[in-house]
Design an enzyme around this catalytic site. Structure first.
Site, PDB file in Angstrom:
ATOM      1  N   ASN A   9     -18.321 -13.054  25.797  1.00  0.00           N
ATOM      2  CA  ASN A   9     -18.304 -11.865  26.652  1.00  0.00           C
ATOM      3  C   ASN A   9     -19.743 -11.412  26.896  1.00  0.00           C
ATOM      4  O   ASN A   9     -20.375 -10.855  26.004  1.00  0.00           O
ATOM      5  CB  ASN A   9     -17.493 -10.763  25.940  1.00  0.00           C
ATOM      6  N   TRP A  10     -20.231 -11.664  28.121  1.00  0.00           N
ATOM      7  CA  TRP A  10     -21.632 -11.329  28.421  1.00  0.00           C
ATOM      8  C   TRP A  10     -21.817  -9.829  28.658  1.00  0.00           C
ATOM      9  O   TRP A  10     -22.940  -9.375  28.796  1.00  0.00           O
ATOM     10  CB  TRP A  10     -22.102 -12.102  29.657  1.00  0.00           C
ATOM     11  N   LYS A  11     -20.730  -9.094  28.737  1.00  0.00           N
ATOM     12  CA  LYS A  11     -20.795  -7.651  29.022  1.00  0.00           C
ATOM     13  C   LYS A  11     -21.704  -7.421  30.241  1.00  0.00           C
ATOM     14  O   LYS A  11     -21.699  -8.209  31.163  1.00  0.00           O
ATOM     15  CB  LYS A  11     -21.276  -6.878  27.800  1.00  0.00           C
ATOM     16  N   HIS A  95     -10.572  -4.540  26.640  1.00  0.00           N
ATOM     17  CA  HIS A  95     -11.715  -4.477  25.716  1.00  0.00           C
ATOM     18  C   HIS A  95     -11.942  -3.017  25.325  1.00  0.00           C
ATOM     19  O   HIS A  95     -11.770  -2.114  26.137  1.00  0.00           O
ATOM     20  CB  HIS A  95     -12.966  -5.060  26.380  1.00  0.00           C
ATOM     21  N   GLU A  97     -14.491  -1.289  24.997  1.00  0.00           N
ATOM     22  CA  GLU A  97     -15.444  -0.539  25.834  1.00  0.00           C
ATOM     23  C   GLU A  97     -14.758  -0.033  27.102  1.00  0.00           C
ATOM     24  O   GLU A  97     -15.077   1.043  27.607  1.00  0.00           O
ATOM     25  CB  GLU A  97     -16.663  -1.419  26.152  1.00  0.00           C
ATOM     26  N   GLU A 167      -9.945  -7.079  17.836  1.00  0.00           N
ATOM     27  CA  GLU A 167     -11.333  -6.651  17.724  1.00  0.00           C
ATOM     28  C   GLU A 167     -11.388  -5.247  17.123  1.00  0.00           C
ATOM     29  O   GLU A 167     -11.241  -4.258  17.849  1.00  0.00           O
ATOM     30  CB  GLU A 167     -11.987  -6.607  19.106  1.00  0.00           C
ATOM     31  N   GLY A 173     -20.483  -5.202  17.866  1.00  0.00           N
ATOM     32  CA  GLY A 173     -21.898  -4.910  18.085  1.00  0.00           C
ATOM     33  C   GLY A 173     -22.574  -4.193  16.926  1.00  0.00           C
ATOM     34  O   GLY A 173     -23.681  -3.674  17.077  1.00  0.00           O
ATOM     35  N   SER A 213     -18.899  -8.903  15.875  1.00  0.00           N
ATOM     36  CA  SER A 213     -20.072  -9.378  15.128  1.00  0.00           C
ATOM     37  C   SER A 213     -19.891 -10.796  14.594  1.00  0.00           C
ATOM     38  O   SER A 213     -20.278 -11.100  13.456  1.00  0.00           O
ATOM     39  CB  SER A 213     -20.417  -8.401  13.990  1.00  0.00           C
ATOM     40  N   GLY A 234     -19.484 -11.413  21.494  1.00  0.00           N
ATOM     41  CA  GLY A 234     -20.298 -10.600  22.393  1.00  0.00           C
ATOM     42  C   GLY A 234     -21.756 -10.991  22.284  1.00  0.00           C
ATOM     43  O   GLY A 234     -22.216 -11.951  22.907  1.00  0.00           O
ATOM     44  N   GLY A 235     -22.509 -10.264  21.432  1.00  0.00           N
ATOM     45  CA  GLY A 235     -23.965 -10.455  21.334  1.00  0.00           C
ATOM     46  C   GLY A 235     -24.400 -11.907  21.172  1.00  0.00           C
ATOM     47  O   GLY A 235     -25.329 -12.359  21.858  1.00  0.00           O
TER      48      GLY A 235
HETATM   49  C1  PEP Z   1     -17.224  -8.076  22.120  1.00  0.00           C
HETATM   50  O1  PEP Z   1     -17.955  -7.683  23.005  1.00  0.00           O
HETATM   51  O2  PEP Z   1     -16.043  -8.276  22.357  1.00  0.00           O
HETATM   52  C2  PEP Z   1     -17.796  -8.298  20.789  1.00  0.00           C
HETATM   53  C3  PEP Z   1     -16.993  -8.725  19.839  1.00  0.00           C
HETATM   54  O3  PEP Z   1     -19.129  -8.060  20.611  1.00  0.00           O
HETATM   55  P1  PEP Z   1     -20.039  -8.524  19.350  1.00  0.00           P
HETATM   56  O4  PEP Z   1     -19.750  -9.973  19.099  1.00  0.00           O
HETATM   57  O5  PEP Z   1     -21.447  -8.275  19.804  1.00  0.00           O
HETATM   58  O6  PEP Z   1     -19.631  -7.678  18.194  1.00  0.00           O
END
Ligand code: PEP
Length: 259
Positions: A9-11, A95, A97, A167, A173, A213, A234-235
């Site tokens: 997920n590049w957000k 998600h 967010e 999640e 994050g 994470s 994500g990151g």
């Molecule tokens: C996400 O954006 O769905 C996510 C899990 O982010 P991260 O891996 O950065 O925690």
């Protein structure tokens, strides 16, 4: 047998040229693993078409991070699942967010999921509790509500693949991933819910992903858990070497479980 899935997920990161360069760079490193693992890139909507073009003859899939609940109409700023149908493989729905920052409700997410399925898209549905809910031992209640509401009215035989991403919001994050045991326990509960909401066969066939994470350092222990069928990243999906290592470790877990 369920196929494993890793989604990046590049957000809201990368300009269009940056995203295209990144996809071109990462593509050859990911392709060798696509036989063992479904790999989905989730770029921002603005560059989705370009990146789908770059990956047209590749087993790497592309998906949208969000899509609306109507096929067309007066919805300024929204993209519709009909616009994605035919060239985009997946859509991420729910998600945290989107839920927290954009106020998306369970009812709206059910409409979005239904619209995505109606347009033949595969779906990754994200669910998870906040820190406050976790500390109040409300994880099961919250996840049950989110999942049951999102899947309301979905036919068990719908042809699209619906993956579920568990999640925990407190793990996204933050660098503080859930323990593999906690994730596995919630995911076992999710599979029981899927059996009720859809069917036992469907529940057995549904990939359930962990997100929050995920790094090359913790992917190995996560993939040892029997209920974890992959990850939503994500990151670490913005760093080519890290994302490739996560996919590589996921593919290695298939070999380990067969050996
Ligand atoms: C996400 O954006 O769905 C996510 C899990 O982010 P991260 O891996 O950065 O925690």
């Amino acid at each position: 047998m369920r196929r494993l899935l890793v989604a990046g997920n590049w957000k809201m990161h990368f300009t269009v040229p940056e995203g295209m360069r990144f996809a071109e760079e990462i593509r050859p490193a990911l392709e060798p693993y696509a036989g063992a693992v479904d790999i989905v890139l989730l770029p921002p909507a603005l560059m989705l078409w370009e990146i789908a073009g770059l990956l047209r003859n590749s087993p790497i899939r592309v998906g949208a991070q969000n899509a609306g609940w109507e096929d067309e109409g007066p919805f300024t700023g929204e993209i519709s699942p009909r616009m994605l149908a035919g060239w985009c493989d997946d859509v991420l729905i729910g998600h945290s967010e989107r839920r927290q920052l954009f106020g998306e409700t369970d009812e709206q997410l059910n409409r979005k999921l239904t619209a995505a399925l109606r347009n033949g898209l595969d779906v990754i549905l994200a669910v998870g509790e906040t820190l406050e809910e976790n500390e109040a031992s409300r994880t099961e209640e919250v996840v049950t509500r989110q999942l049951t509401a999102a899947l309301y009215g979905v036919a068990p035989a719908v042809p699209s693949r619906i993956a579920i991403a568990y999640e925990p919001v407190w793990a996204i994050g933050t660098g503080r991933a859930a323990t593999p045991e906690h994730a596995n326990q919630v995911m076992r509960m999710i599979r029981r819910l899927l059996a009720k909401a859809l069917s036992p066969t469907r529940a057995n066939d549904t990939p359930i992903l962990y997100g929050g994470s995920v790094t090359p350092g913790n992917i190995g222990s996560l993939m040892e858990q029997p209920e974890i069928d992959g990850t939503l990243v994500g990151g670490a999906s913005l760093k080519a070497d890290q994302f490739v290592r996560i996919v590589e470790a996921t593919a290695a877990s298939v070999v380990a479980s067969q050996g």
